[in-house]
Design an enzyme around this catalytic site. Structure first.
Site, mmCIF file in Angstrom:
data_model
loop_
_atom_site.group_PDB
_atom_site.id
_atom_site.type_symbol
_atom_site.label_atom_id
_atom_site.label_comp_id
_atom_site.label_asym_id
_atom_site.label_seq_id
_atom_site.Cartn_x
_atom_site.Cartn_y
_atom_site.Cartn_z
ATOM 1 N N HIS A 70 0.815 -1.227 0.000
ATOM 2 C CA HIS A 70 0.000 0.000 0.000
ATOM 3 C C HIS A 70 0.848 1.276 0.000
ATOM 4 O O HIS A 70 0.321 2.362 -0.275
ATOM 5 C CB HIS A 70 -0.924 0.037 1.224
ATOM 6 C CG HIS A 70 -1.992 -0.993 1.230
ATOM 7 N ND1 HIS A 70 -2.847 -1.198 0.169
ATOM 8 C CD2 HIS A 70 -2.343 -1.896 2.186
ATOM 9 C CE1 HIS A 70 -3.688 -2.182 0.468
ATOM 10 N NE2 HIS A 70 -3.391 -2.625 1.679
ATOM 11 N N ASP A 128 -3.053 -10.563 -2.097
ATOM 12 C CA ASP A 128 -3.572 -10.026 -0.841
ATOM 13 C C ASP A 128 -5.034 -9.635 -1.052
ATOM 14 O O ASP A 128 -5.431 -9.234 -2.147
ATOM 15 C CB ASP A 128 -2.753 -8.796 -0.432
ATOM 16 C CG ASP A 128 -3.063 -8.306 0.965
ATOM 17 O OD1 ASP A 128 -2.321 -8.655 1.899
ATOM 18 O OD2 ASP A 128 -4.062 -7.568 1.132
ATOM 19 N N HIS A 146 -6.543 -7.101 -0.118
ATOM 20 C CA HIS A 146 -6.640 -5.666 -0.412
ATOM 21 C C HIS A 146 -5.805 -5.334 -1.648
ATOM 22 O O HIS A 146 -4.691 -5.840 -1.806
ATOM 23 C CB HIS A 146 -6.135 -4.833 0.775
ATOM 24 C CG HIS A 146 -6.827 -5.132 2.063
ATOM 25 N ND1 HIS A 146 -6.297 -6.003 3.012
ATOM 26 C CD2 HIS A 146 -8.004 -4.701 2.571
ATOM 27 C CE1 HIS A 146 -7.124 -6.073 4.045
ATOM 28 N NE2 HIS A 146 -8.166 -5.293 3.805
ATOM 29 N N ASP A 148 -4.870 -12.818 3.844
ATOM 30 C CA ASP A 148 -6.078 -12.303 4.489
ATOM 31 C C ASP A 148 -7.354 -12.570 3.695
ATOM 32 O O ASP A 148 -8.436 -12.115 4.083
ATOM 33 C CB ASP A 148 -5.936 -10.804 4.800
ATOM 34 C CG ASP A 148 -5.191 -10.026 3.743
ATOM 35 O OD1 ASP A 148 -4.887 -10.589 2.671
ATOM 36 O OD2 ASP A 148 -4.882 -8.848 3.985
#
Length: 311
Positions: A126, A162, A164, A248
């Site tokens: 990120h 991931d 996200h 995740d």
């Protein structure tokens, strides 16, 4: 050849405080789960160095890098953004996380390892060029991609599974036709980027592939996407494969809403291994990103590593 694992005790010294999901306990649980991995298949690397400013600045604004160093030293604790915590040792940990990836990449290039995983904190995908975001300080995988380019690697696949979207990584290579960024992520979801319309820009148009997944997606939904990824890679033919390996999307993860099982990560690892075998001579390096249920995370990392190590 063996599968490399990079880890440094300093990653545990990046303290995020009580109640924060990105805690040192994540890594401790992984280390306990993989303590019985056989030495004839795995090689641990704990002797790499902190990445220098010149290397981190291949991706990040030098002023931002200096700011992180300064606030860690002078303030000792606080927030770099709404959910990204720093502590006194966070700059060192983040610099070592970059160094871990680069060292593994070089060992794979040199033929000392067949593939590897960087067990790092803080995570990276990120992080934007001039600010921290989403628990991430420096973009470990993006900096490693830049390093590989400097070593003559002409085509790199970055696959991000991931849960996200890896906004920071996408933005770094959005106009770079030599880095193909592919992301499978829950959508719509944090951080809000990653629609299928985001395909790159300029010379990089067509080398960004977002595969947004609906909440509740299962293993079959993920594996079905790999046929499209493989078709793209037949054209792109990467010379090195990097994976932002977040765990995740596991059904037990508290921060997301996907339904992957632990065994799903073995199957996804096999898919990306096949891509690296076909086009990159097996050169594959993964980076720990998310995963916030300790048992699900540690078991998933273990099957990921075991699958990397199989012939």
């Amino acid at each position: 050849m063996k599968t490399g694992i990079s880890f440094h005790e300093s990653f545990l010294d990046h303290k995020t405080g009580p109640g924060h999901p990105e805690t040192h306990v994540r890594l401790e649980s992984i280390l306990e789960a993989i303590s019985d991995l056989p030495s004839n298949s795995f090689l641990w690397n704990k002797s790499f160095q902190e990445a220098p400013l010149s290397l981190i600045s291949e991706i990040h604004d030098p002023n931002y890098v200096r700011l992180v160093a300064k606030v860690c030293e002078e303030k000792g604790s606080g927030y770099l953004d709404g959910d990204t915590v720093f502590s006194r040792n966070s700059f060192q940990a983040a610099s070592l996380a970059v160094g871990a990836g680069v060292a593994l990449a070089q060992d794979i290039l040199d033929g000392k390892l067949k593939n590897g995983m960087a067990l790092v904190r803080p995570p990276g995908h990120h992080a934007e060029s001039d600010h921290a975001m989403g628990f991430c300080l420096f973009n470990n995988i993006a900096i490693t991609a830049k390093y590989l380019q400097s070593k003559g690697i002409k085509r790199i696949l970055i696959l991000d599974w991931d849960v996200h979207h890896g906004n920071g990584t996408q933005h770094q290579f959005y106009e770079d036709e030599s880095v193909y960024f592919v992301s499978l992520h829950q959508y719509p979801f944090y951080p809000g980027t990653g629609s299928e319309k985001e395909r790159g820009k300029g010379k990089g148009f067509g080398t960004t592939l977002n595969l947004p997944m609906a909440r509740g997606s299962e293993e079959k939904d993920y594996l079905d996407q790999f046929s499209l990824i493989l078709k793209e890679m037949e054209l792109f033919q990467p010379e090195f494969v990097l994976v932002s390996a977040g765990f995740d999307a596991h059904v037990n993860d508290p921060l997301a809403g996907m339904n992957l099982k632990t065994a799903s990560y073995a199957r996804m690892t096999n898919e990306v291994k096949e891509i690296s075998r076909l086009y990159a001579g097996g050169k594959l390096l993964s980076f720990l990103e998310g995963g916030y249920d300790y048992q699900a995370l540690s078991e998933s990392v273990k099957v990921h590593l075991e699958t990397l190590a199989t012939a």
